[in-house]
Design a protein around this motif. Structure first.
Motif, PDB file in Angstrom:
ATOM      1  N   PRO A  18       0.658  -1.224  -0.103  1.00  0.00           N
ATOM      2  CA  PRO A  18      -0.177   0.113   0.027  1.00  0.00           C
ATOM      3  C   PRO A  18       0.751   1.157  -0.129  1.00  0.00           C
ATOM      4  O   PRO A  18       0.525   2.231  -0.702  1.00  0.00           O
ATOM      5  N   ALA A  19       2.054   1.367   0.685  1.00  0.00           N
ATOM      6  CA  ALA A  19       2.855   2.504   0.740  1.00  0.00           C
ATOM      7  C   ALA A  19       3.483   2.949  -0.792  1.00  0.00           C
ATOM      8  O   ALA A  19       3.409   3.869  -1.108  1.00  0.00           O
ATOM      9  N   MET A  20       3.957   1.505  -1.418  1.00  0.00           N
ATOM     10  CA  MET A  20       4.597   1.828  -2.664  1.00  0.00           C
ATOM     11  C   MET A  20       3.521   2.142  -3.597  1.00  0.00           C
ATOM     12  O   MET A  20       3.921   3.194  -4.358  1.00  0.00           O
ATOM     13  N   LEU A  21       2.257   1.955  -3.523  1.00  0.00           N
ATOM     14  CA  LEU A  21       1.222   2.133  -4.476  1.00  0.00           C
ATOM     15  C   LEU A  21       0.760   3.729  -4.304  1.00  0.00           C
ATOM     16  O   LEU A  21       0.732   4.203  -5.305  1.00  0.00           O
ATOM     17  N   ASP A  22       0.766   4.205  -3.182  1.00  0.00           N
ATOM     18  CA  ASP A  22       0.451   5.541  -2.706  1.00  0.00           C
ATOM     19  C   ASP A  22       1.471   6.294  -3.692  1.00  0.00           C
ATOM     20  O   ASP A  22       1.206   7.456  -4.322  1.00  0.00           O
ATOM     21  N   LEU A  23       2.725   6.070  -3.681  1.00  0.00           N
ATOM     22  CA  LEU A  23       3.761   6.588  -4.474  1.00  0.00           C
ATOM     23  C   LEU A  23       3.499   6.843  -5.940  1.00  0.00           C
ATOM     24  O   LEU A  23       3.738   7.528  -6.786  1.00  0.00           O
ATOM     25  N   ILE A  24       3.258   5.340  -6.407  1.00  0.00           N
ATOM     26  CA  ILE A  24       2.874   5.154  -7.820  1.00  0.00           C
ATOM     27  C   ILE A  24       1.911   5.868  -8.244  1.00  0.00           C
ATOM     28  O   ILE A  24       1.901   6.408  -9.264  1.00  0.00           O
ATOM     29  N   HIS A  25       0.716   5.973  -7.577  1.00  0.00           N
ATOM     30  CA  HIS A  25      -0.500   6.533  -7.850  1.00  0.00           C
ATOM     31  C   HIS A  25      -0.338   8.092  -7.939  1.00  0.00           C
ATOM     32  O   HIS A  25      -0.920   8.842  -8.810  1.00  0.00           O
ATOM     33  N   GLN A  26       0.573   8.660  -7.098  1.00  0.00           N
ATOM     34  CA  GLN A  26       0.847  10.012  -7.120  1.00  0.00           C
ATOM     35  C   GLN A  26       1.671  10.443  -8.545  1.00  0.00           C
ATOM     36  O   GLN A  26       1.701  11.401  -9.116  1.00  0.00           O
ATOM     37  N   ASP A  27       2.605   9.293  -8.903  1.00  0.00           N
ATOM     38  CA  ASP A  27       3.446   9.477  -9.930  1.00  0.00           C
ATOM     39  C   ASP A  27       2.639   9.469 -11.304  1.00  0.00           C
ATOM     40  O   ASP A  27       2.731  10.321 -12.256  1.00  0.00           O
ATOM     41  N   VAL A  28       1.570   8.395 -11.453  1.00  0.00           N
ATOM     42  CA  VAL A  28       0.754   8.323 -12.599  1.00  0.00           C
ATOM     43  C   VAL A  28      -0.367   9.183 -12.695  1.00  0.00           C
ATOM     44  O   VAL A  28      -0.724   9.523 -13.597  1.00  0.00           O
TER      45      VAL A  28
END
Length: 125
Positions: A18-28
């Protein structure tokens, strides 16, 4: 329905999804994506700075997690004992599906979600 699985609880990588996905969603989908789209029009010379590895990261995460979609949630032991978080499979897919449920979703967002889901499917296969 809440299911706990000792094998899933013992995988520290799965708890970090979930923490990694937060960063990925911010980027995408976030401000970084808008800046990249605007700067892409300007045709910068440093292409590495303009690129995004978020889709690659989604595929790598999908390859690396324990694939148990029937595992609804995992009890959180650190830092919030007594709380539950989604299984890694659900953590990958659910936020993307929520974006598609928005009645005012932009066509560009639909395309980004499709790209993300395709890369996740590649990782699962």
């Amino acid at each position: 329905v809440i299911h706990a699985d000792k094998e899933a609880m013992s995988l520290p990588f799965d708890r970090c999804v979930p923490a990694m996905l937060d960063l990925i969603h911010q980027d995408v989908f976030g401000e970084a994506s808008v800046i990249k789209e605007v700067q892409n029009v300007e045709k910068r010379l440093v292409k590495e700075a303009m690129g995004s590895k978020s889709l690659d990261s989604l595929e790598i995460i999908a390859r690396s997690i324990l694939f148990k979609p029937s595992l609804v949630s995992i009890p959180a032991t650190e830092p919030y004992p007594g709380f539950f978080h989604a299984s890694p499979v659900h953590a990958l897919v659910t936020p993307l599906l929520k974006r598609l449920r928005d009645p005012d979703v932009a066509p560009s967002t639909i395309g980004k979600v499709k790209d993300c889901l395709n890369r996740i499917a590649l990782g699962f296969s």
